[in-house]
Design a protein around this motif. Structure first.
Motif, PDB file in Angstrom:
ATOM      1  N   VAL A 225     -69.875 -14.391 -32.372  1.00 43.11           N
ATOM      2  CA  VAL A 225     -69.147 -15.054 -33.464  1.00 43.11           C
ATOM      3  C   VAL A 225     -67.744 -15.685 -33.196  1.00 43.11           C
ATOM      4  CG1 VAL A 225     -67.830 -14.108 -35.427  1.00 43.11           C
ATOM      5  CG2 VAL A 225     -70.047 -12.858 -34.736  1.00 43.11           C
ATOM      6  N   GLU A 226     -67.450 -16.784 -33.732  1.00 46.86           N
ATOM      7  CA  GLU A 226     -66.448 -17.669 -33.316  1.00 46.86           C
ATOM      8  C   GLU A 226     -65.794 -17.691 -34.599  1.00 46.86           C
ATOM      9  OE1 GLU A 226     -67.770 -18.859 -29.463  1.00 46.86           O
ATOM     10  OE2 GLU A 226     -65.844 -18.879 -30.467  1.00 46.86           O
ATOM     11  N   GLN A 227     -64.488 -17.551 -34.412  1.00 43.95           N
ATOM     12  CA  GLN A 227     -63.426 -17.882 -35.345  1.00 43.95           C
ATOM     13  C   GLN A 227     -61.967 -18.319 -34.966  1.00 43.95           C
ATOM     14  OE1 GLN A 227     -62.349 -13.948 -37.180  1.00 43.95           O
ATOM     15  NE2 GLN A 227     -61.205 -15.001 -38.961  1.00 43.95           N
TER      16      GLN A 227
ATOM     17  N   CYS B  39     -65.884 -18.835 -40.288  1.00 43.53           N
ATOM     18  CA  CYS B  39     -66.413 -18.211 -38.949  1.00 43.53           C
ATOM     19  C   CYS B  39     -67.796 -18.867 -38.655  1.00 43.53           C
ATOM     20  CB  CYS B  39     -66.699 -16.602 -38.968  1.00 43.53           C
ATOM     21  SG  CYS B  39     -65.115 -15.770 -38.622  1.00 43.53           S
TER      22      CYS B  39
ATOM     23  N   TYR C 100     -71.690 -18.161 -36.208  1.00 41.38           N
ATOM     24  CA  TYR C 100     -72.134 -17.263 -35.539  1.00 41.38           C
ATOM     25  C   TYR C 100     -73.406 -17.819 -34.744  1.00 41.38           C
ATOM     26  CZ  TYR C 100     -75.130 -16.110 -39.623  1.00 41.38           C
ATOM     27  OH  TYR C 100     -75.868 -16.522 -40.686  1.00 41.38           O
TER      28      TYR C 100
ATOM     29  N   TRP D 106     -65.468  -9.624 -44.594  1.00 38.05           N
ATOM     30  CA  TRP D 106     -64.263 -10.054 -44.320  1.00 38.05           C
ATOM     31  C   TRP D 106     -63.362  -8.919 -44.422  1.00 38.05           C
ATOM     32  CZ3 TRP D 106     -62.853 -14.736 -42.155  1.00 38.05           C
ATOM     33  CH2 TRP D 106     -63.714 -15.746 -42.540  1.00 38.05           C
TER      34      TRP D 106
ATOM     35  N   TYR E 279     -72.876 -19.933 -41.085  1.00 35.59           N
ATOM     36  CA  TYR E 279     -71.404 -20.319 -41.228  1.00 35.59           C
ATOM     37  C   TYR E 279     -70.923 -19.502 -42.298  1.00 35.59           C
ATOM     38  CZ  TYR E 279     -67.452 -23.456 -41.954  1.00 35.59           C
ATOM     39  OH  TYR E 279     -66.270 -24.257 -42.280  1.00 35.59           O
TER      40      TYR E 279
ATOM     41  N   CYS F 201     -63.423 -11.678 -39.624  1.00 31.11           N
ATOM     42  CA  CYS F 201     -65.024 -11.710 -40.075  1.00 31.11           C
ATOM     43  C   CYS F 201     -65.625 -10.736 -39.157  1.00 31.11           C
ATOM     44  CB  CYS F 201     -65.427 -13.262 -40.077  1.00 31.11           C
ATOM     45  SG  CYS F 201     -65.737 -13.893 -38.628  1.00 31.11           S
TER      46      CYS F 201
ATOM     47  N   GLY G 249     -65.218 -11.251 -35.287  1.00 27.63           N
ATOM     48  CA  GLY G 249     -64.617 -12.507 -34.737  1.00 27.63           C
ATOM     49  C   GLY G 249     -63.287 -12.216 -34.154  1.00 27.63           C
TER      50      GLY G 249
ATOM     51  N   THR H 136     -57.935 -14.514 -37.749  1.00 29.51           N
ATOM     52  CA  THR H 136     -57.148 -15.695 -37.873  1.00 29.51           C
ATOM     53  C   THR H 136     -55.904 -15.317 -38.578  1.00 29.51           C
ATOM     54  OG1 THR H 136     -59.097 -17.179 -38.345  1.00 29.51           O
ATOM     55  CG2 THR H 136     -56.849 -17.861 -39.214  1.00 29.51           C
TER      56      THR H 136
END
Lengths: 112, 113
Positions: free
Chosen positions: B4-6, B23, B25, B35, B71, B89, B104, B107
């Motif tokens: 998972v990228e955030q 995010c 994934y 969330w 996404y 996320c 993630g 943020t």
């Protein structure tokens, strides 16, 4: 207030020591999860118990162990503590398995 | 590569603006998308919970999931200073033995009065 309680709020201890973190899930929830939150790794899953039985394991170190008791509360035992174990440890609970997970306030562990 | 990228931000927006958090994934087994909001040194608080693709709205919050693009998004309308927090996320497969949440990095959001 999520209904999940964790004690203690803060723990300061020395390297090599052993500590126990306690979690009481929301009333009626059968599943308990433990997560570790550190600055460099973020929130990481450690282990899950469901109705007293271990259900899933994440990247939990061998020095760490957990159990869930008949009254459904859970304890996370951390032994031979290292500086790198300093982190926030969260417990979450859900009614069954794939339900919404509610998090407790966490235990902040500092290893000196 | 993380599952998972955030974007960690920080993100600063003026009060009243619309905030968009995202995010991506890589694990196509993820079925449940969440969330969480986390205030400093507090436990994550669930904001939105979505199963599979689609939109979900709750007050000022809207969650979107696009499984074809892997996404997910969270929109906050009429942002308030009290929305200042870290937004995480999270997702899970949901099936037996795969109920853990994968998060993630979060943020950090600041709403400027």
């Amino acid at each position: 207030d999520s209904g999940v309680t964790q004690t203690p709020k803060h723990l300061i201890t020395a390297t090599g020591q052993r500590v126990t973190l306690r979690c009481s899930p929301r009333s009626g929830d059968l599943s308990v999860y433990w997560y570790q939150q550190s600055l460099d790794q973020g929130l990481q899953f450690l282990i899950q118990y469901y109705n007293g039985e271990e259900r899933a394991k994440g990247n939990i170190l061998e020095r760490f162990s957990a159990q869930q008791f008949p009254d459904l509360h859970s304890e996370l035992n951390l032994s031979s503590l290292e500086l790198g174990d300093s982190a926030l440890y969260f417990c979450a609970s859900s009614l069954r398995g794939a339900d919404t997970q509610y998090f407790g306030p966490g235990t902040r562990l500092t290893v000196l | 590569q993380k599952e998972v990228e955030q974007d960690p931000g920080p993100l600063s927006v003026p009060e009243g603006a619309i905030v968009s958090l995202n995010c991506t994934y890589s694990n196509s087994a993820f079925q449940y998308f969440m969330w969480y909001r986390q205030y400093s040194r507090k436990g994550p608080e669930l904001l939105m919970y979505t199963y599979s693709s689609g939109n979900k709205e709750d007050g000022r919050f809207t969650a979107q999931v696009d499984k074809s693009s892997k996404y997910i998004s969270l929109f906050i309308r009429d942002s308030q200073p009290s929305d200042s927090a870290t937004y995480l996320c999270a997702m899970s497969g949901g099936n037996f033995g795969n109920e853990k949440l994968t998060f993630g990095t979060g943020t950090r959001l600041t709403i400027i009065p």
